[in-house]
Design a protein around this motif. Structure first.
Motif, mmCIF file in Angstrom:
data_model
loop_
_atom_site.group_PDB
_atom_site.id
_atom_site.type_symbol
_atom_site.label_atom_id
_atom_site.label_comp_id
_atom_site.label_asym_id
_atom_site.label_seq_id
_atom_site.Cartn_x
_atom_site.Cartn_y
_atom_site.Cartn_z
ATOM 1 N N THR A 12 -12.362 -4.989 6.806
ATOM 2 C CA THR A 12 -10.768 -5.653 7.096
ATOM 3 C C THR A 12 -9.627 -5.023 6.580
ATOM 4 O O THR A 12 -8.652 -5.326 7.063
ATOM 5 C CB THR A 12 -10.914 -6.795 5.711
ATOM 6 O OG1 THR A 12 -11.013 -5.558 4.776
ATOM 7 C CG2 THR A 12 -12.107 -7.825 5.314
ATOM 8 N N ILE A 13 -9.929 -3.948 5.656
ATOM 9 C CA ILE A 13 -8.585 -2.358 6.707
ATOM 10 C C ILE A 13 -8.101 -2.419 7.875
ATOM 11 O O ILE A 13 -7.329 -2.453 8.043
ATOM 12 C CB ILE A 13 -8.773 -1.361 5.468
ATOM 13 C CG1 ILE A 13 -8.851 -2.419 4.051
ATOM 14 C CG2 ILE A 13 -7.682 -0.775 5.609
ATOM 15 C CD1 ILE A 13 -9.289 -1.097 3.180
ATOM 16 N N ALA A 16 -6.415 -5.355 9.269
ATOM 17 C CA ALA A 16 -5.588 -5.461 8.638
ATOM 18 C C ALA A 16 -4.444 -4.521 9.303
ATOM 19 O O ALA A 16 -2.877 -4.841 9.527
ATOM 20 C CB ALA A 16 -5.179 -5.924 7.876
ATOM 21 N N PHE A 17 -4.413 -3.261 9.294
ATOM 22 C CA PHE A 17 -3.485 -1.933 9.384
ATOM 23 C C PHE A 17 -3.919 -0.875 10.438
ATOM 24 O O PHE A 17 -4.992 -0.129 9.735
ATOM 25 C CB PHE A 17 -3.361 -1.458 8.153
ATOM 26 C CG PHE A 17 -2.560 -2.335 7.076
ATOM 27 C CD1 PHE A 17 -0.801 -2.827 7.192
ATOM 28 C CD2 PHE A 17 -3.427 -2.846 6.221
ATOM 29 C CE1 PHE A 17 -0.896 -4.036 6.489
ATOM 30 C CE2 PHE A 17 -2.671 -4.004 4.947
ATOM 31 C CZ PHE A 17 -1.507 -4.442 5.428
ATOM 32 N N GLU A 63 -6.040 4.238 2.833
ATOM 33 C CA GLU A 63 -6.491 2.478 3.558
ATOM 34 C C GLU A 63 -5.899 1.762 2.307
ATOM 35 O O GLU A 63 -5.107 0.425 2.385
ATOM 36 C CB GLU A 63 -7.532 2.888 4.213
ATOM 37 C CG GLU A 63 -7.428 3.022 5.450
ATOM 38 C CD GLU A 63 -6.967 2.853 6.576
ATOM 39 O OE1 GLU A 63 -6.371 1.756 6.597
ATOM 40 O OE2 GLU A 63 -6.445 4.007 7.785
ATOM 41 N N GLU A 64 -6.614 1.890 1.341
ATOM 42 C CA GLU A 64 -6.590 0.441 0.535
ATOM 43 C C GLU A 64 -5.524 0.238 -0.597
ATOM 44 O O GLU A 64 -4.473 -0.127 -0.306
ATOM 45 C CB GLU A 64 -8.137 0.827 -0.327
ATOM 46 C CG GLU A 64 -9.422 0.886 0.369
ATOM 47 C CD GLU A 64 -10.361 -0.161 -0.328
ATOM 48 O OE1 GLU A 64 -10.456 -0.693 -1.786
ATOM 49 O OE2 GLU A 64 -11.370 0.336 0.500
ATOM 50 N N LEU A 67 -3.033 -0.985 1.975
ATOM 51 C CA LEU A 67 -4.035 -2.514 1.987
ATOM 52 C C LEU A 67 -2.518 -3.248 0.926
ATOM 53 O O LEU A 67 -2.685 -4.653 0.793
ATOM 54 C CB LEU A 67 -4.439 -2.878 2.079
ATOM 55 C CG LEU A 67 -5.480 -4.242 2.018
ATOM 56 C CD1 LEU A 67 -4.862 -5.159 3.635
ATOM 57 C CD2 LEU A 67 -7.090 -4.704 2.113
ATOM 58 N N SER A 68 -2.836 -2.409 -0.609
ATOM 59 C CA SER A 68 -2.368 -3.160 -1.625
ATOM 60 C C SER A 68 -1.076 -3.879 -1.559
ATOM 61 O O SER A 68 -0.629 -4.141 -2.606
ATOM 62 C CB SER A 68 -2.802 -2.055 -3.158
ATOM 63 O OG SER A 68 -2.574 -2.859 -4.414
ATOM 64 N N GLY A 70 0.886 -3.957 1.258
ATOM 65 C CA GLY A 70 1.094 -4.500 1.714
ATOM 66 C C GLY A 70 2.154 -3.704 2.909
ATOM 67 O O GLY A 70 3.124 -4.468 3.818
ATOM 68 N N PRO A 72 1.670 -0.629 6.427
ATOM 69 C CA PRO A 72 0.380 0.087 7.416
ATOM 70 C C PRO A 72 0.136 1.223 7.240
ATOM 71 O O PRO A 72 1.118 2.110 6.732
ATOM 72 C CB PRO A 72 1.095 -0.433 8.764
ATOM 73 C CG PRO A 72 2.317 -0.513 9.163
ATOM 74 C CD PRO A 72 2.949 -1.262 7.422
#
Length: 303
Positions: A12-13, A16-17, A63-64, A67-68, A70, A72
């Motif tokens: 998912t990461i 998303a990015f 990466e996480e 993501l948190s 918001g 890239p």
């Protein structure tokens, strides 16, 4: 103000990015960094040192965090894996400052003491994120029954890094307890163990498992060093001191990863054994330093 002292990524990461990576060994050396400029892009830029055997875990953590927050994630590789020979886990503080001023918003994987009296000199130009995990020095022995430095006899040969904290503390507190052989780097110590040059050795866990992925399968016993102070260290990110809001966002993201158990999953997914790599407490902080400022930017820290 808290100051800085001195492997798999979820799908998912990735979706998303999409992270990008650049690499360079050279960095600006002028101070106070005349080329520094305000960054206006949306990316969160992370410096990664691939000589650090935990770099894949550091990248997954970054990466996480991105993501948190918001944003890239992009990565700047400060050094590649093929430069690992003789790797020291700390570089000069000046290098951190230059890279944070010109290349990245956060420098991942920095080590910091869990004890203020042994912490790196405070630096008002850097902030420390909440710690990710704890690791430390391991006693590796050709005799699996040896569990502590107190089990060694004066005739035993112990390999230590010559400028490292364990060597300095052992020579201060118990200089005649064992015969010490000094080496320049952890990879040299591991080679000496395998060759039978020494009976035991003290090695920082990331470097140990970077050179010897499964010591037990090779007949070695491995135990955390508990008979000397300052043998356990935090691992965290360093950020510029003018980014306190970003540091707060990092801390919230890291706390969520710790509270949810995700940090432990990242460590396990990347092959870091639980006995030597433990998630930090959700409320852990890097302790304040007792020594004040240090004007010598060229001194290298070495654990």
């Amino acid at each position: 103000m808290r100051s800085f002292s001195a492997l798999s990524i979820p799908l998912t990461i990735l979706l998303a990015f999409a992270a990008t990576t650049t690499s360079a060994n050279d960095y600006p050396t002028q101070y106070p960094f005349p080329d520094s400029r305000l960054q206006t892009g949306p990316e969160l830029r992370f410096c990664i040192d691939k000589r650090d055997p935990t770099w894949r875990a550091q990248q997954a953590i970054a990466e996480e965090i991105a993501l948190s927050v918001g944003r890239p994630a992009t990565f700047f590789v400060t050094r590649e894996e093929d430069e690992r020979g003789g790797y020291q886990m700390a570089s000069t503080r000046k290098e951190f400052l230059v890279r944070l001023a010109t290349q990245c918003d956060a420098y991942m994987g920095l080590p910091g003491s869990t004890t203020a009296a042994f912490d790196y000199p405070a630096d008002e130009e850097m902030l420390a994120s909440q710690p990710f995990f704890r690791t430390g020095f391991q006693l590796v022995s050709r005799d699996p029954s040896v569990e502590s430095l107190t089990d060694l006899s004066p005739d035993d040969q112990l390999g230590l890094q010559g400028r490292g904290v364990p060597y300095l503390l052992l020579m201060t507190t118990r200089p005649d307890s064992v015969q010490v052989k000094r080496y320049r780097s952890s990879d040299a110590i591991v080679s000496a163990l395998r060759a039978g040059e020494v009976d035991h050795a003290v090695v920082y866990a990331p470097q140990l498992y970077g050179e010897m992925a499964d010591p037990e399968s090779e007949g070695f016993g491995v135990h955390p060093v508990t008979s000397l102070p300052n043998m356990e260290w935090y691992v965290f990110a360093g950020l510029r001191s003018d980014r306190p809001t970003l540091r707060q966002k990092f801390d919230r993201a890291i706390a969520r990863m710790l509270e949810s158990g995700r940090m432990g999953e990242i460590l396990a997914d990347n092959g870091l054994p639980a006995g030597a790599f433990k998630p930090a407490a959700a409320d852990a902080v890097i302790p304040d330093d007792d020594f004040g400022d240090d004007d010598d930017d060229d001194d290298e820290g070495s654990a």
